[in-house]
Design a protein around this motif. Structure first.
Motif, PDB file in Angstrom:
ATOM      1  N   ASN A   1       0.878  -1.172   0.000  1.00 14.28           N
ATOM      2  CA  ASN A   1       0.000   0.000   0.000  1.00 14.28           C
ATOM      3  C   ASN A   1       0.914   1.220   0.000  1.00 14.28           C
ATOM      4  OD1 ASN A   1      -2.321   1.437   0.187  1.00 14.28           O
ATOM      5  ND2 ASN A   1      -3.105   0.301   1.958  1.00 14.28           N
ATOM      6  N   MET A   2       0.785   2.059  -1.012  1.00 15.40           N
ATOM      7  CA  MET A   2       1.685   3.229  -1.070  1.00 15.40           C
ATOM      8  C   MET A   2       0.958   4.478  -0.632  1.00 15.40           C
ATOM      9  SD  MET A   2       4.106   3.114  -4.374  1.00 15.40           S
ATOM     10  CE  MET A   2       5.303   4.338  -3.963  1.00 15.40           C
TER      11      MET A   2
ATOM     12  N   PRO B   1       1.338   9.053 -11.460  1.00 15.92           N
ATOM     13  CA  PRO B   1       0.739   8.131 -12.448  1.00 15.92           C
ATOM     14  C   PRO B   1       1.423   6.774 -12.508  1.00 15.92           C
ATOM     15  CG  PRO B   1       1.863   9.979 -13.518  1.00 15.92           C
ATOM     16  CD  PRO B   1       1.829  10.277 -12.068  1.00 15.92           C
TER      17      PRO B   1
ATOM     18  N   LEU C   1       2.300  -0.984  -9.087  1.00 15.90           N
ATOM     19  CA  LEU C   1       1.572  -1.887  -8.194  1.00 15.90           C
ATOM     20  C   LEU C   1       0.678  -2.862  -8.953  1.00 15.90           C
ATOM     21  CD1 LEU C   1       0.519   0.518  -5.297  1.00 15.90           C
ATOM     22  CD2 LEU C   1       2.546  -0.895  -5.485  1.00 15.90           C
TER      23      LEU C   1
ATOM     24  N   ARG D   1      -5.321  -2.298 -10.177  1.00 20.45           N
ATOM     25  CA  ARG D   1      -6.235  -2.428  -9.024  1.00 20.45           C
ATOM     26  C   ARG D   1      -7.532  -1.727  -9.403  1.00 20.45           C
ATOM     27  NH1 ARG D   1      -2.206  -1.633  -3.789  1.00 20.45           N
ATOM     28  NH2 ARG D   1      -0.915  -3.414  -4.288  1.00 20.45           N
TER      29      ARG D   1
ATOM     30  N   VAL E   1     -11.118   0.167  -9.916  1.00 23.25           N
ATOM     31  CA  VAL E   1     -11.909   1.237  -9.291  1.00 23.25           C
ATOM     32  C   VAL E   1     -13.328   1.068  -9.821  1.00 23.25           C
ATOM     33  CG1 VAL E   1     -12.227   3.729  -9.110  1.00 23.25           C
ATOM     34  CG2 VAL E   1      -9.929   2.786  -9.265  1.00 23.25           C
TER      35      VAL E   1
ATOM     36  N   ILE F   1     -16.199   2.876  -8.888  1.00 23.44           N
ATOM     37  CA  ILE F   1     -17.140   3.953  -8.563  1.00 23.44           C
ATOM     38  C   ILE F   1     -18.113   4.220  -9.702  1.00 23.44           C
ATOM     39  CG2 ILE F   1     -17.256   6.452  -8.146  1.00 23.44           C
ATOM     40  CD1 ILE F   1     -14.875   6.178  -6.380  1.00 23.44           C
TER      41      ILE F   1
ATOM     42  N   MET G   1     -15.732   3.386  -0.980  1.00 20.66           N
ATOM     43  CA  MET G   1     -14.656   2.646  -1.661  1.00 20.66           C
ATOM     44  C   MET G   1     -13.260   3.101  -1.211  1.00 20.66           C
ATOM     45  SD  MET G   1     -16.426   0.816  -3.789  1.00 20.66           S
ATOM     46  CE  MET G   1     -16.044   0.457  -5.446  1.00 20.66           C
ATOM     47  N   SER G   2     -13.155   4.367  -0.805  1.00 16.86           N
ATOM     48  CA  SER G   2     -11.844   4.874  -0.387  1.00 16.86           C
ATOM     49  C   SER G   2     -11.569   4.602   1.079  1.00 16.86           C
ATOM     50  CB  SER G   2     -11.751   6.388  -0.595  1.00 16.86           C
ATOM     51  OG  SER G   2     -12.132   6.711  -1.870  1.00 16.86           O
TER      52      SER G   2
ATOM     53  N   ASP H   1      -3.379   7.131   0.712  1.00 14.62           N
ATOM     54  CA  ASP H   1      -2.871   5.868   0.162  1.00 14.62           C
ATOM     55  C   ASP H   1      -3.334   5.690  -1.281  1.00 14.62           C
ATOM     56  OD1 ASP H   1      -5.428   4.704   0.259  1.00 14.62           O
ATOM     57  OD2 ASP H   1      -5.138   4.035   2.304  1.00 14.62           O
ATOM     58  N   ASP H   2      -2.752   4.674  -1.938  1.00 20.01           N
ATOM     59  CA  ASP H   2      -3.006   4.552  -3.383  1.00 20.01           C
ATOM     60  C   ASP H   2      -4.470   4.268  -3.698  1.00 20.01           C
ATOM     61  OD1 ASP H   2      -1.661   1.915  -2.318  1.00 20.01           O
ATOM     62  OD2 ASP H   2      -3.003   1.318  -3.931  1.00 20.01           O
ATOM     63  N   ARG H   3      -5.152   3.554  -2.814  1.00 20.02           N
ATOM     64  CA  ARG H   3      -6.576   3.278  -3.030  1.00 20.02           C
ATOM     65  C   ARG H   3      -7.372   4.597  -3.021  1.00 20.02           C
ATOM     66  NH1 ARG H   3     -10.921  -0.241  -1.185  1.00 20.02           N
ATOM     67  NH2 ARG H   3      -9.503  -1.918  -0.704  1.00 20.02           N
ATOM     68  N   GLN H   4      -7.041   5.438  -2.020  1.00 19.17           N
ATOM     69  CA  GLN H   4      -7.762   6.710  -1.921  1.00 19.17           C
ATOM     70  C   GLN H   4      -7.490   7.598  -3.130  1.00 19.17           C
ATOM     71  OE1 GLN H   4      -6.627   8.165   1.963  1.00 19.17           O
ATOM     72  NE2 GLN H   4      -8.350   7.106   2.923  1.00 19.17           N
TER      73      GLN H   4
ATOM     74  N   ARG I   1      -6.625   6.692  -6.161  1.00 18.18           N
ATOM     75  CA  ARG I   1      -7.279   6.150  -7.367  1.00 18.18           C
ATOM     76  C   ARG I   1      -8.757   6.501  -7.384  1.00 18.18           C
ATOM     77  NH1 ARG I   1      -4.326   1.703  -6.580  1.00 18.18           N
ATOM     78  NH2 ARG I   1      -5.965   0.733  -5.361  1.00 18.18           N
ATOM     79  N   ASN I   2      -9.419   6.259  -6.252  1.00 18.52           N
ATOM     80  CA  ASN I   2     -10.857   6.548  -6.175  1.00 18.52           C
ATOM     81  C   ASN I   2     -11.131   8.044  -6.262  1.00 18.52           C
ATOM     82  OD1 ASN I   2     -12.356   3.981  -5.761  1.00 18.52           O
ATOM     83  ND2 ASN I   2     -10.840   3.760  -4.153  1.00 18.52           N
TER      84      ASN I   2
ATOM     85  N   ARG J   1     -10.930   9.160  -9.936  1.00 11.74           N
ATOM     86  CA  ARG J   1     -12.097   8.722 -10.710  1.00 11.74           C
ATOM     87  C   ARG J   1     -13.327   9.552 -10.318  1.00 11.74           C
ATOM     88  NH1 ARG J   1     -12.998   3.832 -13.248  1.00 11.74           N
ATOM     89  NH2 ARG J   1     -10.783   4.038 -13.702  1.00 11.74           N
TER      90      ARG J   1
ATOM     91  N   LEU K   1     -15.487  11.933 -12.759  1.00 10.70           N
ATOM     92  CA  LEU K   1     -16.919  11.683 -12.981  1.00 10.70           C
ATOM     93  C   LEU K   1     -17.738  12.932 -12.659  1.00 10.70           C
ATOM     94  CD1 LEU K   1     -17.244   8.101 -11.471  1.00 10.70           C
ATOM     95  CD2 LEU K   1     -17.723   8.722 -13.832  1.00 10.70           C
TER      96      LEU K   1
ATOM     97  N   HIS L   1       5.630  17.325 -12.196  1.00 10.94           N
ATOM     98  CA  HIS L   1       5.590  17.005 -13.633  1.00 10.94           C
ATOM     99  C   HIS L   1       6.435  17.980 -14.445  1.00 10.94           C
ATOM    100  CE1 HIS L   1       2.863  13.767 -13.064  1.00 10.94           C
ATOM    101  NE2 HIS L   1       1.944  14.540 -12.495  1.00 10.94           N
TER     102      HIS L   1
END
Lengths: 174, 481
Positions: free
Chosen positions: A37-38, A45, A51, A54, A56, A58, A123-124, B206-209, B211-212, B215, B219, B442
């Motif tokens: 988990n990073m 990007p 990783l 994974r 998403v 939503i 989800m987050s 974290d990477d999950r947060q 990514r979501n 998105r 949206l 960047h």
């Protein structure tokens, strides 16, 4: 066997990615890339590339919300207008679809956006306690790698992090 | 100098820790001008409250509203504020989708502007009702009499569209703020730490947060663009769905949307200059970003000017007696000074933005942006007032310039907006810290890549020279020739 969660802090993305690459190459026992988990102050990007994919999901909630919105809009307006069936309309339609489309469109967006937000919260994994394994430097400029490891591998993983330029290692019992 | 370095929108060498500390320090200690502006806004609002109380006591006659002037300046100001709200959508959603990097340091306050403009606009339909306590009649609630609002009416569409837009833009603003609030939670103390700790919803980065988050943001941006266009199209329907001369025009929805984006961009320019000065944001709100904003405003000004011409041509060649007469009255009648001032401010003044020196000179940009906004306010005034004053029945013709009460309330609405906006930028960061960090990251990589390519090219050229100075035969031939 108890498990431990480790947080290793790195100076930048390059150092963190070296660690991820080594874990990918299976040079560390008991740890897989799926466990990583990073944590970072920005979204890089390359994190996704490193990783692996994974998902998403939503957008599916958004779609459901939007469909619900337009359907609800139709039935809500139609049922409200239907109360005028018994009254003279002077030739105008009781349920005028073209004008109702405008409001149905607004409701599509309204429910679409709200379900997106709720899906994001769920989800987050937001609105949950942060835990102790966190560093304030993560919101400045350092990158964190979180791993869950068994007791047996704890020391070897720590050594692995240290030998790969980890600035700091924190741990907690799961 | 390479193109990337020349067009650099921000100094990529800014340290991330400095970005945090600069923004946090700016929120805690703005210049004195901030407090002076705040005090001016409060006194403007006080004027409006006094006028409003007088209007309640005396009735709408005190505001000189009558037949045919049943809404007058109130609706013109309502359209103006709704228009202002489109800037946030443009800068935040549209430019986000097309990956325009330069929006990053300035989109936050544009989003805030959207929300507060809508909150200001929402007052005007209530104020022009007179009996504010009957506002709930427009809500679609189940009553024992089975009475519902007329869903065919554009005014009811307005209520739905604006409330949807307000909630959507507020959510968009809030979601974009979450990572910044986590930064503030970690680096502030006292009441701020508590507040941001609640509002960041436990963000860890974290990477999950992430990514979501990305998105979700995308949206929402995709929803906001059609929503913003629908909102202003619906506002234009308030007029275009009637059969009044000057209003029953097919091009009204795009005309309104273009006008909205135009006034929004002009407002962004004004607030850009103010925030840059109030919060010492010179390192983040750079002149290069201002240049791009000015160019965008100029492009939209030209679209708006074109749509004006289309409207005039359609009216002229349409040969509708009433429409044509109204157009002539606008140009030569009692409203002629306003009409020509509108065209001057809206279509001629933007040409000043063609000059680079002006685009990079903040005081000039500030003055220009005020003139552009004045032009856009006059545009709304010219949509509403001439049609009401000079409609079908000559016996009803009545020129009206707005009463003191109306002017005071309109004036106060700017104070109300100013108060909300100034409180926001004091409590929340007006520059998105995480997006500026991304931008620097960047940009740094882009420059490094470019320098590497240059080095490679130089090395290749050096190797070629060392290996005998071979020159391609074609060019040798040309030189020989």
């Amino acid at each position: 066997m108890s498990k431990h969660r480790l947080l290793a802090m790195f100076k930048d993305f390059d150092d963190a990615f070296v660690v991820v690459d080594k874990i990918k190459a299976k040079s560390v026992s008991g740890v897989a890339v799926e466990d990583i988990n990073m944590m970072s102050p920005i979204e890089h990007p390359e994190i996704d590339e490193k990783l692996g994919h994974r998902p998403v999901n939503i957008q599916y909630f958004t779609l459901m919300g939007a469909i619900f919105g337009i359907t609800f809009g139709f039935f809500f307006l139609t049922s409200a207008q239907a109360s005028f069936f018994l009254q003279p309309q002077g030739g105008k339609p009781v349920v005028p679809l073209p004008t109702n489309f405008v409001l149905m469109y607004e409701m599509l967006i309204f429910f679409g956006i709200w379900t997106t937000v709720f899906a994001f919260l769920g989800m987050s994994k937001l609105l949950r306690p942060r835990g102790t394994l966190y560093s304030e430097k993560l919101t400045v400029d350092e990158i964190g790698i979180v791993l869950e490891v068994d007791d047996d591998n704890l020391d070897s993983v720590k050594d692995f992090f240290k030998s790969n330029k980890a600035l700091e290692i924190r741990e907690e019992k799961v | 100098m390479s193109q990337v370095i020349q067009d650099k929108i921000i100094d990529e060498k800014l340290e991330w820790s400095r970005i945090n500390s600069d923004v946090i320090a700016s929120m805690q200690a703005p210049r004195k001008a901030y407090w002076i502006t705040f005090a001016v806004c409060v006194s403007m609002l006080a004027c409006a409250i006094a006028a409003e109380m007088y209007q309640y006591k005396m009735g709408l006659g005190a505001a000189a509203l009558n037949n045919p002037h049943m809404w007058d300046m109130y609706i013109a100001t309502f359209v103006f504020w709704i228009g202002m709200s489109h800037a946030g959508t443009l800068l935040s959603a549209i430019l986000h989708i097309i990956h325009a990097q330069w929006r990053k340091p300035i989109y936050r306050f544009a989003e805030a502007m959207t929300t507060f403009s809508l909150m200001t606009a929402g007052f005007f339909p209530m104020i022009h009702l007179g009996r504010v306590w009957n506002l709930y009649w427009v809500l679609p609630y189940v009553s024992d009499r089975g009475i519902w609002p007329n869903f065919r009416s554009p005014l009811v569409w307005d209520a739905f569209a604006i409330s949807t837009y307000l909630s959507a833009s507020a959510l968009f603003l809030f979601i974009g703020l979450i990572p910044d609030m986590a930064i503030l939670r970690d680096h502030t103390t006292g009441w701020r730490k508590k507040l941001y700790g609640i509002l960041c919803l436990g963000w860890r980065g974290d990477d999950r947060q992430w990514r979501n988050f990305r998105r979700t943001y995308m949206l929402m941006a995709c929803f906001l663009i059609p929503l913003a266009i629908s909102v202003h199209s619906i506002v234009s329907s308030d007029f275009a769905m009637s059969i009044m001369p000057g209003w029953h025009i097919t091009t009204f929805p795009p005309y309104f949307v273009a006008g909205a984006l135009y006034s929004g961009c002009a407002a962004i320019m004004t607030l850009f200059v103010c925030l840059r000065y109030f919060f010492r944001m010179e390192a983040y709100m750079t002149t290069n970003i201002m240049e791009k904003t000015c160019k965008l405003t100029f492009a939209i000004a030209m679209v708006w000017s074109y749509l004006n011409l289309v409207e005039f041509a359609a009216t002229w060649y349409g040969h509708n007696l009433y429409d044509k007469e109204l157009l002539l009255q606008k140009a030569y009648g009692p409203y002629a000074p306003i009409f020509w001032a509108m065209l001057f401010c809206g279509s001629v003044v933007p040409f000043a933005l063609c000059f680079q020196k002006l685009r990079r000179h903040m005081p000039s940009v500030f003055v220009l942006s005020i003139v552009l906004q004045l032009g856009m306010y006059l545009e709304r005034w010219m949509i509403v007032a001439p049609t009401l004053s000079l409609a079908h029945q000559p016996h009803q013709w009545d020129i009206l310039w707005g009463s003191v009460i109306q002017w005071a309330i309109v004036f106060g609405s700017f104070g109300w907006f100013g108060i909300l906006f100034l409180i926001f930028v004091k409590v929340f960061p007006c520059v998105s810290m995480y997006e500026v960090k991304e931008l620097c990251f960047h940009l740094k990589h882009e420059i490094e890549e470019e320098e590497l390519e240059k080095k490679h090219a130089q090395q290749k050229a050096g190797v070629r020279q060392q290996s005998g100075g071979t020159v391609p035969s074609g060019s040798a031939g040309l030189e020989g020739a």
